[in-house]
Design a protein around this motif. Structure first.
Motif, mmCIF file in Angstrom:
data_model
loop_
_atom_site.group_PDB
_atom_site.id
_atom_site.type_symbol
_atom_site.label_atom_id
_atom_site.label_comp_id
_atom_site.label_asym_id
_atom_site.label_seq_id
_atom_site.Cartn_x
_atom_site.Cartn_y
_atom_site.Cartn_z
ATOM 1 N N ARG A 54 0.776 -10.162 1.418
ATOM 2 C CA ARG A 54 0.878 -9.074 2.404
ATOM 3 C C ARG A 54 -0.203 -8.018 2.272
ATOM 4 N NH1 ARG A 54 3.284 -11.807 5.922
ATOM 5 N NH2 ARG A 54 5.409 -12.404 5.423
ATOM 6 N N GLY A 55 -1.023 -8.114 1.224
ATOM 7 C CA GLY A 55 -2.111 -7.156 1.068
ATOM 8 C C GLY A 55 -1.710 -5.852 0.413
ATOM 9 N N HIS A 56 -0.556 -5.844 -0.249
ATOM 10 C CA HIS A 56 -0.115 -4.648 -0.960
ATOM 11 C C HIS A 56 -0.504 -4.775 -2.431
ATOM 12 C CE1 HIS A 56 1.876 -3.368 2.620
ATOM 13 N NE2 HIS A 56 2.683 -4.414 2.623
ATOM 14 N N ARG A 57 -0.345 -3.698 -3.182
ATOM 15 C CA ARG A 57 -0.748 -3.692 -4.595
ATOM 16 C C ARG A 57 0.492 -3.686 -5.483
ATOM 17 N NH1 ARG A 57 -1.828 0.912 -7.951
ATOM 18 N NH2 ARG A 57 -2.817 0.177 -9.861
ATOM 19 N N GLU A 73 2.767 -0.586 -4.446
ATOM 20 C CA GLU A 73 2.056 0.435 -3.672
ATOM 21 C C GLU A 73 1.671 -0.197 -2.340
ATOM 22 O OE1 GLU A 73 -2.265 2.306 -3.973
ATOM 23 O OE2 GLU A 73 -1.010 2.754 -5.716
ATOM 24 N N LEU A 74 2.153 0.385 -1.267
ATOM 25 C CA LEU A 74 1.863 -0.163 0.068
ATOM 26 C C LEU A 74 0.453 0.226 0.479
ATOM 27 C CD1 LEU A 74 5.218 0.541 1.910
ATOM 28 C CD2 LEU A 74 4.571 -1.404 0.481
ATOM 29 N N VAL A 75 -0.267 -0.733 0.974
ATOM 30 C CA VAL A 75 -1.633 -0.519 1.444
ATOM 31 C C VAL A 75 -1.576 -0.483 2.965
ATOM 32 C CG1 VAL A 75 -3.951 -1.450 1.518
ATOM 33 C CG2 VAL A 75 -2.593 -1.665 -0.577
ATOM 34 N N ALA A 76 -2.045 0.614 3.533
ATOM 35 C CA ALA A 76 -2.031 0.772 4.991
ATOM 36 C C ALA A 76 -2.945 -0.268 5.624
ATOM 37 C CB ALA A 76 -2.462 2.165 5.381
ATOM 38 N N ARG A 77 -2.469 -0.814 6.697
ATOM 39 C CA ARG A 77 -3.272 -1.773 7.447
ATOM 40 C C ARG A 77 -3.859 -1.083 8.658
ATOM 41 N NH1 ARG A 77 0.517 -7.158 7.343
ATOM 42 N NH2 ARG A 77 0.487 -7.371 5.105
ATOM 43 N N PRO A 78 -5.060 -1.489 9.050
ATOM 44 C CA PRO A 78 -5.639 -0.877 10.248
ATOM 45 C C PRO A 78 -4.789 -1.193 11.466
ATOM 46 C CG PRO A 78 -7.171 -2.457 9.216
ATOM 47 C CD PRO A 78 -5.904 -2.468 8.445
#
Length: 81
Positions: A54-57, A73-78
């Motif tokens: 999902r592209g989170h850390r 840690e959630l990584v904001a997506r464009p």
């Protein structure tokens, strides 16, 4: 410091902890840091894999008595164009 959001999946077996984490994240996209409380040992493998997909850390895990706290840690997506 960003307040932590907590998903309590104690007592639930695979795949429910990750499913509950995913639902929470979908409902709270700006949560920043989410802590999953889990008693299922499979969550220690499932959560980092989910983060990679999902592209989170995945920040890490810490023991907490009868369960483990898995920190994401959630990584904001464009935004979509």
């Amino acid at each position: 410091m960003t307040p932590e959001h907590v998903v309590d999946a104690r007592g639930k077996r695979c795949p429910l902890p990750v499913i509950e984490l995913a639902r929470y994240v979908a409902d709270h996209p700006g949560a920043g840091t989410v802590v999953l409380l889990a008693t299922d040992p499979a969550a220690a493998h499932d959560v980092p894999a989910w983060c990679r997909m999902r592209g989170h850390r995945f920040v890490g895990q810490r023991p907490a008595g009868d369960h483990t706290e898995l920190v994401v840690e959630l990584v904001a997506r464009p935004a979509d164009p």
